[in-house]
Design an enzyme around this catalytic site. Structure first.
Site, PDB file in Angstrom:
ATOM      1  N   ARG A  46       0.639  -1.321  -0.092  1.00  0.00           N
ATOM      2  CA  ARG A  46       0.172   0.317   0.172  1.00  0.00           C
ATOM      3  C   ARG A  46       0.739   1.567   0.000  1.00  0.00           C
ATOM      4  NH1 ARG A  46      -3.059  -3.448   3.539  1.00  0.00           N
ATOM      5  NH2 ARG A  46      -2.084  -2.565   5.436  1.00  0.00           N
ATOM      6  N   LYS A 136     -12.805  14.829   4.784  1.00  0.00           N
ATOM      7  CA  LYS A 136     -14.174  13.884   4.133  1.00  0.00           C
ATOM      8  C   LYS A 136     -14.347  13.082   4.988  1.00  0.00           C
ATOM      9  CE  LYS A 136     -14.391  10.449   1.378  1.00  0.00           C
ATOM     10  NZ  LYS A 136     -14.263   9.676   0.613  1.00  0.00           N
ATOM     11  N   GLU A 178     -19.434  15.033   1.779  1.00  0.00           N
ATOM     12  CA  GLU A 178     -19.499  14.046   0.041  1.00  0.00           C
ATOM     13  C   GLU A 178     -20.940  13.544   0.848  1.00  0.00           C
ATOM     14  OE1 GLU A 178     -16.791  11.551  -0.442  1.00  0.00           O
ATOM     15  OE2 GLU A 178     -17.995  10.052  -1.908  1.00  0.00           O
ATOM     16  N   LYS A 220     -19.258  17.487  -1.820  1.00  0.00           N
ATOM     17  CA  LYS A 220     -18.595  16.311  -3.253  1.00  0.00           C
ATOM     18  C   LYS A 220     -19.538  15.403  -3.642  1.00  0.00           C
ATOM     19  CE  LYS A 220     -15.553  11.539  -3.097  1.00  0.00           C
ATOM     20  NZ  LYS A 220     -13.776  11.852  -3.576  1.00  0.00           N
TER      21      LYS A 220
HETATM   22  C1  5MM Z   1     -11.042   6.094  -2.953  1.00  0.00           C
HETATM   23  O1  5MM Z   1     -12.490   5.496  -2.170  1.00  0.00           O
HETATM   24  C2  5MM Z   1     -13.254   6.266  -1.061  1.00  0.00           C
HETATM   25  C3  5MM Z   1     -13.162   5.352  -0.145  1.00  0.00           C
HETATM   26  O2  5MM Z   1     -14.122   4.540   0.360  1.00  0.00           O
HETATM   27  P1  5MM Z   1     -13.700   3.800   1.781  1.00  0.00           P
HETATM   28  O3  5MM Z   1     -14.050   5.181   2.305  1.00  0.00           O
HETATM   29  O4  5MM Z   1     -15.100   2.447   0.673  1.00  0.00           O
HETATM   30  O5  5MM Z   1     -13.156   2.389   1.634  1.00  0.00           O
HETATM   31  C4  5MM Z   1     -14.638   7.239  -1.281  1.00  0.00           C
HETATM   32  O6  5MM Z   1     -15.075   7.099  -0.725  1.00  0.00           O
HETATM   33  C5  5MM Z   1     -13.916   7.980  -2.470  1.00  0.00           C
HETATM   34  O7  5MM Z   1     -13.156   9.195  -1.858  1.00  0.00           O
HETATM   35  C6  5MM Z   1     -15.632   8.801  -3.197  1.00  0.00           C
HETATM   36  O8  5MM Z   1     -16.134   7.672  -2.909  1.00  0.00           O
HETATM   37  C7  5MM Z   1     -14.951   8.379  -4.613  1.00  0.00           C
HETATM   38  O9  5MM Z   1     -14.582   7.754  -5.373  1.00  0.00           O
HETATM   39  P2  5MM Z   1     -15.233   7.688  -6.805  1.00  0.00           P
HETATM   40  O10 5MM Z   1     -14.126   6.391  -7.120  1.00  0.00           O
HETATM   41  O11 5MM Z   1     -16.496   7.151  -5.996  1.00  0.00           O
HETATM   42  O12 5MM Z   1     -15.269   8.052  -6.880  1.00  0.00           O
END
Ligand code: 5MM
Length: 342
Positions: A46, A136, A178, A220
Site C-alpha cells: 500500500r 472528508k 460527500e 462532493k
Molecule cells: C477512494 O475511495 C474512497 C474510500 O472508500 P471506502 O471508505 O469505501 O474505502 C471513497 O470515499 C472515495 O473518496 C469517493 O467515493 C470517490 O471515489 P470514486 O471512486 O467514487 O470516485
C-alpha cells in the site's frame, strides 16, 4: 485556522482547473483494488502504491488536493519524508478521510448510516498535527424500488454530515461534505435526480441548522445518472443538464467548489460528463473532480504491482489528471484518449 484561511484552502484546491485525487481507500477497499491485479495488500505494498501516485511528476499542475486514509497519513516515502510533507512541498493540500464507514441503519433494512462521530473532535486535533488541512466524510444513499431511501434515512445521514462539518470548522479543518447517491441499481435518471434533490436539500438544511459556514466547505456530490442496470442510459448531455439543474436548485453560491465523485463510472465517462458541464457555464461555483476509481483504475492496470511498470503507471496517472483538468476548463475531447496523445 480562521474562516478566511479555510476558504483560502478550499479555493486553492480547485484553483486553475485543479481537482482532488481521492486515495483514501480503507483497508478492505484497497484490498479489493489490489485483488484485481493479483497483488497482496500489505502495509508495504500500500505504501509503495501511494508513493507511486504522490511522486508522479507534473500532477501538481492538475491536482490541488489528495485525500488520504489514516494509515497513509502516517506513512512516508522510501527515503523517509512523510506523505503529508511531500504533498505540501509539491503545492498539493493533504486531507484525511475521517468517517469510519457506512453501517446498516437500525430498523431500516437496505439503508446505511455513516459512523465515526464519537471521538471525532480528538481525532481531528491529531490529524491536524499530522498535517491534514481538510477532511472528508461520505454518506451513502442507495436507491431501490422498495421506497428506499426513506425520509428518515436521508435525514439521519444529512444530520451526521452536518455534525461532522461543524466539528471540522471548529477544529480549523476544511470539511468536504460527500453525500453519495449510489449508481447501483435499475433506477432511471429521473429517479436519481429526484433522490439527489431530496438529499441535497436535506444536507443544506442540516448544515445551516448546525451553523456550518457554506463558504468554508467543499461539496462532493454524485452526478445525476441512471443506475448501472437501467436499460435506458442517459446521454452525456442529459447527465450534464440534469446534474447542473439539480445542483443549481440546492447548492448555495457561497460554496467555493463542487468536486464530483466518479461513483463507478468509467474513467472516460467521468471525464466526459465533467467536461460537458464545464461547457455549459458560467456556474456559481468551480465544477471539478475528486475521483477515486476514475483516476486510479488506469494506474493500477498499468502498474500490476511491478517495479518495472512504475514509469508506465505514472504516465497513465499524469494523463488522467491532465484530462480531468482539461475537463474542468471544458477543453477535453474523447479523441484525446489513447496512448499516443501527448
Ligand atoms: C477512494 O475511495 C474512497 C474510500 O472508500 P471506502 O471508505 O469505501 O474505502 C471513497 O470515499 C472515495 O473518496 C469517493 O467515493 C470517490 O471515489 P470514486 O471512486 O467514487 O470516485
Amino acid at each position: 485556522m480562521s474562516s478566511d484561511e479555510l476558504n483560502a484552502v478550499a479555493c486553492a484546491i480547485v484553483a486553475g482547473h485543479k481537482g482532488i485525487l481521492a486515495a483514501d481507500e480503507s483497508g478492505s477497499t484497497i484490498k479489493k483494488r489490489f485483488d484485481s491485479i493479483k497483488l497482496e495488500s500489505t502495509e508495504e505494498t500500500r505504501r509503495r502504491y501511494r508513493e507511486l501516485l504522490f511522486t508522479t511528476e507534473g500532477i501538481e499542475s492538475f491536482i490541488g488536493g489528495v485525500i488520504l486514509y489514516d494509515e497513509t497519513l502516517r506513512q512516508s516515502t522510501h527515503d523517509g519524508m512523510s506523505f503529508a510533507e511531500l504533498l505540501l512541498k509539491r503545492g498539493i493540500v493533504p486531507g484525511i478521510k475521517v468517517d469510519q464507514g457506512a453501517k446498516p441503519l437500525a430498523l431500516h433494512p437496505g439503508e446505511k448510516i455513516t459512523e465515526g462521530l464519537d471521538g471525532l473532535r480528538e481525532r481531528l486535533a491529531e490529524y491536524k498535527l499530522l498535517g491534514a488541512k481538510f477532511a472528508k466524510w461520505r454518506a451513502v444513499i442507495e436507491i431501490d424500488e422498495r421506497d428506499i431511501p426513506t425520509r428518515y434515512g436521508i435525514h439521519a445521514n444529512a444530520h451526521a454530515l452536518a455534525r461532522y462539518a461543524a466539528l471540522c470548522q471548529e477544529a480549523g479543518i476544511l470539511p468536504i461534505v460527500e453525500p453519495e447517491v449510489l449508481m447501483d441499481g435499475e433506477h432511471d435518471i429521473a429517479r436519481c435526480e429526484a433522490v439527489t434533490s431530496q438529499v441535497l436539500e436535506a444536507v443544506f438544511t442540516e448544515l445551516s441548522a448546525h451553523r456550518v459556514r457554506f463558504e468554508d466547505m467543499l461539496l462532493k456530490p454524485n452526478m445525476v445518472i441512471a443506475g448501472k442496470k437501467c436499460a435506458q442510459q442517459a446521454s452525456v448531455q442529459q447527465v450534464a443538464e440534469a446534474t447542473l439543474r439539480c445542483l443549481k436548485r440546492y447548492v448555495p453560491a457561497e460554496v467555493p467548489g463542487i468536486i464530483f465523485l466518479s461513483g463507478g463510472q468509467s474513467a472516460e465517462d467521468a471525464t466526459d460528463h465533467l467536461n460537458a458541464m464545464n461547457t455549459m457555464g458560467p456556474h456559481p461555483w468551480p465544477v471539478s473532480f475528486s475521483y477515486g476509481r476514475a483516476l486510479q483504475a488506469p494506474v493500477l492496470a498499468a502498474w500490476q504491482g511491478q517495479e518495472d511498470n512504475v514509469a508506465a503507471a505514472q504516465k497513465a496517472h499524469l494523463m488522467r489528471c491532465r484530462l480531468n483538468s482539461l475537463a474542468c476548463a471544458g477543453e477535453y475531447a474523447r479523441t484525446m484518449e489513447g496512448p499516443d496523445h501527448p
